[in-house]
Motif scaffolding. Sequence first.
Motif, short mmCIF file in Angstrom:
data_model
loop_
_atom_site.label_atom_id
_atom_site.label_comp_id
_atom_site.label_asym_id
_atom_site.label_seq_id
_atom_site.Cartn_x
_atom_site.Cartn_y
_atom_site.Cartn_z
N SER A 188 0.83 -1.20 0.00
CA SER A 188 0.00 0.00 0.00
C SER A 188 0.87 1.26 0.00
N ILE A 189 1.97 1.22 0.75
CA ILE A 189 2.89 2.36 0.79
C ILE A 189 3.63 2.50 -0.54
N GLU A 190 4.14 1.36 -1.03
CA GLU A 190 4.93 1.41 -2.27
C GLU A 190 4.07 1.76 -3.49
N ASN A 191 2.77 1.44 -3.40
CA ASN A 191 1.85 1.74 -4.50
C ASN A 191 1.68 3.24 -4.70
N MET A 192 2.03 4.00 -3.66
CA MET A 192 1.98 5.46 -3.74
C MET A 192 2.95 5.97 -4.81
N TYR A 193 4.06 5.25 -4.98
CA TYR A 193 5.04 5.65 -5.99
C TYR A 193 4.44 5.50 -7.40
N SER A 194 3.56 4.49 -7.56
CA SER A 194 2.88 4.31 -8.85
C SER A 194 2.00 5.51 -9.16
N LEU A 195 1.36 6.07 -8.12
CA LEU A 195 0.54 7.27 -8.32
C LEU A 195 1.42 8.44 -8.76
N TYR A 196 2.59 8.55 -8.17
CA TYR A 196 3.53 9.61 -8.56
C TYR A 196 3.89 9.46 -10.05
N LEU A 197 4.22 8.24 -10.47
CA LEU A 197 4.57 8.00 -11.87
C LEU A 197 3.38 8.29 -12.79
N LEU A 198 2.18 7.93 -12.34
CA LEU A 198 0.97 8.18 -13.13
C LEU A 198 0.78 9.68 -13.36
N MET A 199 0.91 10.47 -12.30
CA MET A 199 0.71 11.93 -12.40
C MET A 199 1.79 12.57 -13.29
N MET A 200 3.02 12.12 -13.13
CA MET A 200 4.11 12.69 -13.94
C MET A 200 3.97 12.30 -15.41
N SER A 201 3.59 11.03 -15.65
CA SER A 201 3.45 10.58 -17.04
C SER A 201 2.27 11.29 -17.72
N LEU A 202 1.26 11.65 -16.93
CA LEU A 202 0.13 12.42 -17.45
C LEU A 202 0.62 13.72 -18.10
N LEU A 203 1.57 14.37 -17.44
CA LEU A 203 2.10 15.65 -17.96
C LEU A 203 2.76 15.46 -19.32
N LEU A 255 13.17 18.12 -20.11
CA LEU A 255 14.00 17.58 -19.02
C LEU A 255 13.40 16.31 -18.41
N ILE A 256 12.07 16.26 -18.33
CA ILE A 256 11.42 15.05 -17.81
C ILE A 256 11.63 13.90 -18.79
N ALA A 257 11.35 14.17 -20.07
CA ALA A 257 11.43 13.12 -21.10
C ALA A 257 12.86 12.60 -21.31
N GLN A 258 13.84 13.46 -21.01
CA GLN A 258 15.25 13.06 -21.20
C GLN A 258 15.81 12.30 -19.99
N ASN A 259 15.01 12.20 -18.93
CA ASN A 259 15.48 11.53 -17.72
C ASN A 259 15.29 10.01 -17.88
N GLU A 260 16.36 9.34 -18.22
CA GLU A 260 16.27 7.92 -18.59
C GLU A 260 15.76 7.03 -17.46
N ALA A 261 16.25 7.28 -16.24
CA ALA A 261 15.84 6.45 -15.09
C ALA A 261 14.34 6.58 -14.86
N PHE A 262 13.85 7.79 -14.96
CA PHE A 262 12.42 8.05 -14.76
C PHE A 262 11.59 7.39 -15.87
N MET A 263 12.00 7.57 -17.12
CA MET A 263 11.25 7.00 -18.25
C MET A 263 11.22 5.48 -18.19
N GLU A 264 12.30 4.90 -17.69
CA GLU A 264 12.38 3.44 -17.52
C GLU A 264 11.34 2.97 -16.49
N GLN A 265 11.21 3.74 -15.40
CA GLN A 265 10.23 3.39 -14.36
C GLN A 265 8.80 3.44 -14.89
N ILE A 266 8.51 4.43 -15.73
CA ILE A 266 7.17 4.54 -16.31
C ILE A 266 6.89 3.33 -17.22
N LYS A 267 7.89 2.98 -18.02
CA LYS A 267 7.75 1.86 -18.95
C LYS A 267 7.48 0.55 -18.21
#
Length: 315
Positions: free
Chosen positions: A37-52, A91-103
């Motif tokens: 339940s706590i870790e699933n919060m990170y999925s919400l973060y990725l969802l909101m950022m990927s929305l942008l 800058l968001i789209a060029q962040n490889e670690a972040f884009m990998e997490q979304i994928k």
Amino acid sequence: MMLNRRHIRVKVMQTIYAFRGSESDDLKKDEKFLLFSIENMYSLYLLMMSLLLEVQKRAVQDIENKQKKHLATSEDKNPNRKFVNNQVFQLIAQNEAFMEQIKDNSSINWELDNEYIDIIFKAITKSDVYNDYMQTRTSDFKEDKDVFIDIFKEVVAPNDKLYDYIEDKNLTWLDDLPTVNTTILKLLRKLKLTSSKGHFTPKLYKDTEDKQFAIDLFTKTILNTKGINEEIAQKTKNWDADRIASLDYVLLQMGICELQHFPSIPVKVTINEYLEIAKEYSTPKSSIFINGILDKLVKEYKKTDKLNKVGRGLM
């Protein structure tokens, strides 16, 4: 760092509340549910950022569609690309670690939910902040960043339809949303053109101690339930047990557990935290009730030397 201790306490409260009265006697399974339940919060973060990022793609598509129009205007043929070229998107789209997490995150599939991309895109383009920004065709990084922050804060975060969508996706996410939105705003405010690769991949916990605190608070509250309930019963003799709100009971159990079994957490911190949580999640009178019980217990523990606190100023 996304989580503070109060949010951890809220997550523990929700888990204990969910399992109250259930037949489960598998503590490890329940503990696993808590951490998920706590870790699933990170999925919400990725969802909101990927929305942008999806909104930016939608804006590009809008420009392309207008250019293909049979009776395209001069504005359609030579559009203002200021929004789609906003450097924060890049800058968001060029962040490889972040884009990998979304994928890698299976809960994100905007192709299925693209109507919400449309809703947010239209809300942005109707906003004053967007229209003021688009009065010119050039910008610097500061303007790009300031506008991006304002759009997120004033248009995206408070959108009711997005709120309903998040509630449908995952009920516990509604409690996580303020923390996630605050995290996103902090990251945007600290963003520089030279930001590190890890900028958009914040840590969930401050440190391993905070993760352990979540586990310990949950397991110690459950394992000591019988003794804690006896303490509550003694202090609520004039109360009909059925009249005590279920959530207040859980908060009292957790508060008493902290007083008894967490020697390094100051008494004041424990009491203040549970009063604030009660104000936010329970009835209007809950914080007064909880304060009264915990206060009585602290005085009693001090008299009988049962208040096991180490370090100066913890009493």
